[in-house]
Design a protein around this motif. Structure first.
Motif, short mmCIF file in Angstrom:
data_model
loop_
_atom_site.label_atom_id
_atom_site.label_comp_id
_atom_site.label_asym_id
_atom_site.label_seq_id
_atom_site.Cartn_x
_atom_site.Cartn_y
_atom_site.Cartn_z
N TRP A 131 -0.70 0.56 -1.69
CA TRP A 131 0.49 0.34 -2.51
C TRP A 131 0.70 1.50 -3.49
CZ3 TRP A 131 3.97 -3.60 -1.99
CH2 TRP A 131 3.60 -4.67 -1.19
N PHE A 156 8.93 -2.35 0.96
CA PHE A 156 7.98 -3.28 0.35
C PHE A 156 8.20 -4.69 0.92
CE2 PHE A 156 7.86 -0.52 -3.68
CZ PHE A 156 6.78 0.19 -3.21
N ASP A 182 5.47 -6.65 2.91
CA ASP A 182 4.91 -7.78 2.19
C ASP A 182 5.12 -9.10 2.93
OD1 ASP A 182 3.62 -9.00 0.09
OD2 ASP A 182 5.40 -9.16 -1.17
#
Length: 482
Positions: free
Chosen positions: A69, A294, A298
Motif C-alpha cells: 500500500w 484501491f 481492496d
C-alpha cells in the motif's frame, strides 16, 4: 484536418506515448529501489517510505502487506509532484511562447524532456529517478502549447473540433502506452546495453523507448511545425474586417459600439470562472481515478492486468466518444453544455461506485456491473469535460476587437494572450490533479469508499448545477454593433 493540425496531432501522439509508457511501472520501480536501498535505513528512499507509512497509518492500517500500500501511495504522490510542478511552470511556458514564439519554446521544453529520459535511463537510485520526474514536470509543455498552436490557426467555429484531436491523442496513448511499457519492462535488455559496463535502470528498455520517441518528436517538430504565433486564421482576419465594416455602418446609423474595456472585463471574468471550474472538477475527478485501483484491489483483489484492462477500456470508449460524438456535437450544443453533460455523467458514475461496496459480499455480479457502468460514465467524462472547458477558454482569447473611434483592429490584451491565458487555465487544472488524489486517499482510508464517492457525487452535481454562466452562451462576442 489542416497541415498544422496534422503536425500537432502526430507530435502529441509521440509525446503522450512517451509520457504513458512509465505509468504502470511506478510501483515496480519503487519496489526495485526498495530492495536495492533497504540496507540503508537513513537513505532517501527509506526515509521517504517511512514518512508515507507514518501518514498512511494515521488513516488506515491494512490487514496484510502494508508495504505494498505504501509503495502504491508513493507512486501516486510522485504523480502529484509532477502535477504540482506543472501548476507552477505552465503559466511561464505560456507567457514565453507569447513573447518568443510557440515553436521555439516548444523545442526548448523538448530538450528538458530528453534530459529527463536520459536521467531515468541511468538512474540507479531513487533520488536520481525522482530527479528525472522533476525535470520532466518542469519541461512538459507539449499539450498546452499544442492547444495554443491550434488556437492560433483555427477560427472560433472550428476550434472545438480541432481541439478534440488533443483528447483523441490522450485516449489513444493511454490505451497503448501503458501495455507497451509493461511489455518492454518484461523483456531482457539487449546485450549492447549491458556490454558497456555502465549500470542502468532496471527498466532501461522502456526508458530507452521513451528517449527514442521524444527524439523522433523533436526532429519532427524542427522540420514540420511552422511558427504560428501572430498568424491568425484567415477567417479570423475576416472577422476583424467584418467588425470594422459593421462599426462604420453603426456610426452611419447613429448606433453605439460596445467598448473594448467591457469586452476585456467580460472575457477575463469568464476565464477566471473556467479556471475555478477546471480546478474543482479535476480535484474531484483525479481523486476518483486514483482511488479506483484501491477499490478494485481492496474489494475484488484484482491484479495489475485486470486493472489495466479496466483503464484501457475507459480509454477506448473515451476515444470512440471523442471521435464519433464530441467532435460533431460540440459545435451544435456548445462547449459549456458539453462540459456539463460530462460532469453530470461523472456524478452518475460516482453514484454507482457509492452503491458498489454494499453489493460485493452478497451480489458480486451486480457489483461488477456497477463497476462497468461507472467506467462507461467515466469514459464519457474523460471525452468531454476537459476538452470542452479548454475549447471554451481558448475562445475567450480571440481578442479581435475594434477601436470605436478609428474602426481599426486593436492589439490583444496582455491577459488574453493565448499562451499566457491558456497556461493559467492548464495550471489551475494541474493544481487540482496535485491535491485531489491526496484528499481522496485520506477520505478513502478514513471514511471508506462509499462515503468518499457519495461526497464526490454531491460535489459533481453541485458543479453541474453551478454552470449557468458557462452554459448560457457559446462564446463571448468580441465586438458588435448595436
Amino acid at each position: 484536418m489542416g497541415k498544422v493540425e496534422r503536425v500537432v496531432f502526430l507530435s502529441l501522439v509521440l509525446d503522450l506515448f512517451a509520457f504513458t509508457i512509465p505509468l504502470p511501472l511506478f510501483p515496480r520501480i519503487i519496489e526495485w529501489y526498495t530492495k536495492r536501498e533497504s540496507s540503508n535505513p537513513n537513505g532517501f528512499l527509506s526515509r521517504t517510505l517511512y514518512t508515507v507509512s507514518t501518514a498512511r497509518s494515521l488513516l488506515y492500517k491494512p490487514t496484510s502487506n502494508p508495504q505494498r500500500w505504501d509503495i502504491v501511495l508513493l507512486g501516486g504522490l510522485m504523480g502529484s509532484v509532477f502535477s504540482a510542478l506543472q501548476w507552477f511552470i505552465s503559466p511561464h511556458i505560456g507567457s514565453l511562447s507569447d513573447k518568443y514564439g510557440r515553436k521555439r519554446v516548444l523545442l526548448i521544453t523538448m530538450i528538458g524532456n530528453l534530459l529527463s529520459a536520459v536521467v531515468w535511463l541511468q538512474s540507479t537510485s531513487f533520488a536520481s529517478y525522482l530527479l528525472s520526474r522533476v525535470i520532466g514536470g518542469l519541461s512538459e509543455g507539449n499539450v498546452q502549447l499544442a492547444i495554443a498552436i491550434l488556437s492560433d490557426v483555427t477560427t472560433p467555429e472550428t476550434r472545438a473540433k480541432a481541439l478534440a484531436h488533443v483528447g483523441i491523442a490522450f485516449a489513444i496513448c493511454f490505451c497503448i502506452g501503458p501495455p507497451i511499457g509493461a511489455y518492454f519492462a518484461s523483456r531482457p535488455l539487449p546485450s549492447s546495453f549491458t556490454a558497456s559496463g555502465i549500470e542502468l535502470n532496471v527498466y532501461a528498455g522502456p526508458a530507452a523507448l521513451t528517449l527514442v520517441l521524444l527524439a523522433l518528436e523533436t526532429v519532427f517538430l524542427v522540420f514540420a511545425l511552422p511558427e504560428t504565433r501572430g498568424k491568425a486564421a484567415t477567417a479570423q482576419k475576416a472577422a476583424v474586417n467584418g467588425a470594422t465594416n459593421g462599426h462604420a455602418n453603426g456610426k452611419a446609423n447613429g448606433t453605439t459600439q460596445t467598448s473594448r474595456q467591457e469586452t476585456v472585463t467580460e472575457r477575463l471574468k469568464m476565464l477566471k470562472t473556467l479556471q475555478r471550474l477546471h480546478f474543482l472538477f479535476l480535484g474531484v475527478f483525479s481523486g476518483v481515478e486514483f482511488t479506483l485501483t484501491f477499490l478494485t484491489f481492496d474489494l475484488f483483489d484484482w491484479n495489475n492486468k485486470q486493472n489495466g484492462a479496466l483503464i484501457g477500456s475507459i480509454g477506448i470508449i473515451s476515444a470512440l466518444l471523442q471521435g464519433g460524438y464530441v467532435r460533431r456535437a460540440m459545435s451544435k450544443v456548445g462547449e459549456g453544455v458539453m462540459a456539463k453533460r460530462g460532469i453530470s455523467s461523472c456524478a452518475m458514475g460516482l453514484i454507482f461506485l457509492t452503491i458498489l461496496p454494499h453489493m460485493v459480499a452478497n451480489h458480486a455480479t451486480i457489483a461488477i456491473r456497477l463497476l462497468q457502468a461507472a467506467a462507461v460514465c467515466m469514459a464519457m467524462t474523460s471525452a468531454t469535460v476537459v476538452n470542452s472547458l479548454t475549447a471554451y477558454a481558448s475562445l475567450q482569447c480571440d481578442d479581435v476587437t475594434v477601436d470605436p473611434d478609428t474602426g481599426k483592429a486593436v492589439e490583444e490584451h496582455p491577459e488574453l494572450a493565448k499562451g499566457k491565458a491558456l497556461g493559467k487555465f492548464r495550471s489551475s487544472g494541474q493544481l487540482g490533479r496535485a491535491i485531489g488524489p491526496l484528499l481522496a486517499c485520506a477520505s478513502y482510508w478514513t471514511f471508506g469508499p462509499s462515503l468518499t464517492y457519495a461526497v464526490s457525487a454531491v460535489a459533481m452535481f453541485a458543479l453541474s448545477a453551478g454552470m449557468k454562466s458557462v452554459t448560457k452562451r457559446r462564446t463571448v462576442i468580441p465586438a458588435k454593433t448595436q
